[in-house]
Design a protein around this motif. Structure first.
Motif, PDB file in Angstrom:
ATOM      1  N   TYR A 151      34.625  49.533  43.528  1.00  0.00           N
ATOM      2  CA  TYR A 151      35.961  49.067  43.897  1.00  0.00           C
ATOM      3  C   TYR A 151      36.673  48.534  42.669  1.00  0.00           C
ATOM      4  CZ  TYR A 151      34.873  49.209  48.908  1.00  0.00           C
ATOM      5  OH  TYR A 151      34.544  49.611  50.181  1.00  0.00           O
ATOM      6  N   GLN A 189      39.763  45.878  41.669  1.00  0.00           N
ATOM      7  CA  GLN A 189      40.572  44.811  42.233  1.00  0.00           C
ATOM      8  C   GLN A 189      41.542  44.282  41.187  1.00  0.00           C
ATOM      9  OE1 GLN A 189      38.557  41.245  43.661  1.00  0.00           O
ATOM     10  NE2 GLN A 189      40.111  40.955  45.252  1.00  0.00           N
ATOM     11  N   LYS A 233      45.230  41.025  44.751  1.00  0.00           N
ATOM     12  CA  LYS A 233      45.168  42.121  45.722  1.00  0.00           C
ATOM     13  C   LYS A 233      43.757  42.290  46.254  1.00  0.00           C
ATOM     14  CE  LYS A 233      48.959  44.777  43.707  1.00  0.00           C
ATOM     15  NZ  LYS A 233      49.381  46.121  43.181  1.00  0.00           N
ATOM     16  N   GLY A 234      43.650  43.023  47.339  1.00  0.00           N
ATOM     17  CA  GLY A 234      42.339  43.344  47.872  1.00  0.00           C
ATOM     18  C   GLY A 234      41.666  44.450  47.077  1.00  0.00           C
ATOM     19  N   PRO A 235      40.347  44.561  47.159  1.00  0.00           N
ATOM     20  CA  PRO A 235      39.638  45.644  46.462  1.00  0.00           C
ATOM     21  C   PRO A 235      40.113  47.014  46.938  1.00  0.00           C
ATOM     22  CG  PRO A 235      38.092  43.963  47.202  1.00  0.00           C
ATOM     23  CD  PRO A 235      39.414  43.646  47.841  1.00  0.00           C
ATOM     24  N   PHE A 251      39.168  51.106  46.901  1.00  0.00           N
ATOM     25  CA  PHE A 251      38.098  52.085  46.754  1.00  0.00           C
ATOM     26  C   PHE A 251      38.379  53.015  45.570  1.00  0.00           C
ATOM     27  CE2 PHE A 251      34.830  54.978  48.278  1.00  0.00           C
ATOM     28  CZ  PHE A 251      35.301  56.233  47.923  1.00  0.00           C
ATOM     29  N   PHE A 283      34.091  46.074  40.819  1.00  0.00           N
ATOM     30  CA  PHE A 283      32.906  45.637  41.543  1.00  0.00           C
ATOM     31  C   PHE A 283      32.132  46.845  42.041  1.00  0.00           C
ATOM     32  CE2 PHE A 283      33.760  41.167  41.920  1.00  0.00           C
ATOM     33  CZ  PHE A 283      35.138  41.044  41.999  1.00  0.00           C
ATOM     34  N   ARG A 314      49.867  35.931  54.085  1.00  0.00           N
ATOM     35  CA  ARG A 314      49.344  36.174  52.743  1.00  0.00           C
ATOM     36  C   ARG A 314      48.908  34.874  52.083  1.00  0.00           C
ATOM     37  NH1 ARG A 314      50.506  40.409  49.588  1.00  0.00           N
ATOM     38  NH2 ARG A 314      48.850  39.461  48.329  1.00  0.00           N
ATOM     39  N   LEU A 339      39.244  37.969  52.639  1.00  0.00           N
ATOM     40  CA  LEU A 339      39.508  39.399  52.697  1.00  0.00           C
ATOM     41  C   LEU A 339      38.942  39.988  53.985  1.00  0.00           C
ATOM     42  CD1 LEU A 339      38.430  40.181  49.042  1.00  0.00           C
ATOM     43  CD2 LEU A 339      40.760  40.414  49.911  1.00  0.00           C
ATOM     44  N   GLU A 381      33.371  54.597  53.590  1.00  0.00           N
ATOM     45  CA  GLU A 381      34.266  53.783  52.780  1.00  0.00           C
ATOM     46  C   GLU A 381      34.870  52.647  53.597  1.00  0.00           C
ATOM     47  OE1 GLU A 381      37.439  56.228  51.541  1.00  0.00           O
ATOM     48  OE2 GLU A 381      38.734  54.569  50.914  1.00  0.00           O
ATOM     49  N   PHE A 438      40.317  47.645  52.544  1.00  0.00           N
ATOM     50  CA  PHE A 438      40.583  46.218  52.493  1.00  0.00           C
ATOM     51  C   PHE A 438      42.062  45.910  52.729  1.00  0.00           C
ATOM     52  CE2 PHE A 438      36.820  43.909  51.133  1.00  0.00           C
ATOM     53  CZ  PHE A 438      35.965  44.951  50.807  1.00  0.00           C
ATOM     54  N   GLY A 439      42.289  44.745  53.323  1.00  0.00           N
ATOM     55  CA  GLY A 439      43.626  44.188  53.357  1.00  0.00           C
ATOM     56  C   GLY A 439      43.933  43.491  52.046  1.00  0.00           C
ATOM     57  N   GLN A 440      45.143  42.948  51.948  1.00  0.00           N
ATOM     58  CA  GLN A 440      45.560  42.300  50.715  1.00  0.00           C
ATOM     59  C   GLN A 440      45.053  40.861  50.611  1.00  0.00           C
ATOM     60  OE1 GLN A 440      46.277  44.312  48.556  1.00  0.00           O
ATOM     61  NE2 GLN A 440      48.434  44.817  48.461  1.00  0.00           N
TER      62      GLN A 440
END
Lengths: 111, 113
Positions: free
Chosen positions: A36, A38, A42-44, A46, A89, B9, B90, B101, B104-106
């Motif tokens: 991942y 990041q 922000k979120g990770p 893919f 990661f 957020r 998260l 897979e 993910f959210g923010q």
């Protein structure tokens, strides 16, 4: 408990060079591995994955290598660009959905 | 369009005051995860749902609870937030067990004052 870890916490490369980010895992029951990316705040995201029945998988500019003998995973980024700067990661998963992350490597790309 | 949505957020809560973070998904995925991520650290798995089956990590404090009323929504409840619970939370989803897979959210950044 068993865990996933990384050898290098930081990596700095020149734009255009290739980058290699490494990861060691210890859970021999893990059969699915993911990289991942990041970015800050922000979120990770893919990047690429590999199953344990493979030792190499290629994507666009990225390659993941898996060495089950020594429980080692690497991410290779070709022609690294400034937009590749982020924390990377590795994560491991299995049929129990215990998706766990390694410590992370911060990649900085110098122009 | 965002597929895993976390609200809010940014969340500020008082020490000891219960707080709920929410996550929704439009992917119809079976698995939903909650992670806690502190500054310069890796995401740490708190728990996950496979459909309605709840799976708690052994080292997740009792202060953290979760609810999944339907496929689309999952909530993280922190019953009595402490200063050490300040972190990014998260949410992630995946289609099925194991080798798929995760999206993910923010994240929700929680501040405890």
């Amino acid at each position: 408990g068993e865990s996933v870890g990384l050898h290098l916490p930081t990596l700095s490369v020149q734009e255009g060079d290739n980058s290699i980010i490494n990861c060691a895992y210890s859970n021999s029951a893990s059969d699915y591995f993911i990289w991942y990316k990041q970015e800050s705040g922000k979120g990770p995201q893919f990047i690429i994955d590999i199953r344990s029945n493979m030792d190499k998988r290629q994507g666009q500019r990225v390659t993941v290598l898996l060495n089950k003998t020594v429980k080692h995973l690497s991410l290779q980024i070709a022609a690294t660009q400034p937009g590749d700067s982020a924390v990377y990661f590795c994560a491991e998963n299995n049929n129990n959905n215990d998706m766990r992350f390694g410590a992370g490597t911060r990649l900085t790309v110098k122009p | 369009d965002a597929m895993v949505i976390q609200n809010p957020r940014y969340q500020v809560t008082q020490f000891g005051k219960p707080v709920t973070l929410s996550c929704s998904q439009t992917l119809n995925h079976n698995v939903m995860y909650w992670y806690q991520q502190k500054s310069s650290q890796a995401p740490k798995l708190l728990f996950h749902y496979y459909d309605k089956d709840f799976n708690n990590e052994a080292d997740t404090p009792d202060n953290f609870q979760s609810r999944r009323p339907n496929t689309s929504f999952c909530f993280l409840d922190i019953r009595s937030p402490g200063l050490g619970d300040a972190a990014m939370y998260l949410c992630a989803t995946s289609k099925m067990q194991g080798n798929t897979e995760a999206f993910f959210g923010q994240g929700t950044r929680l501040t405890v004052v």
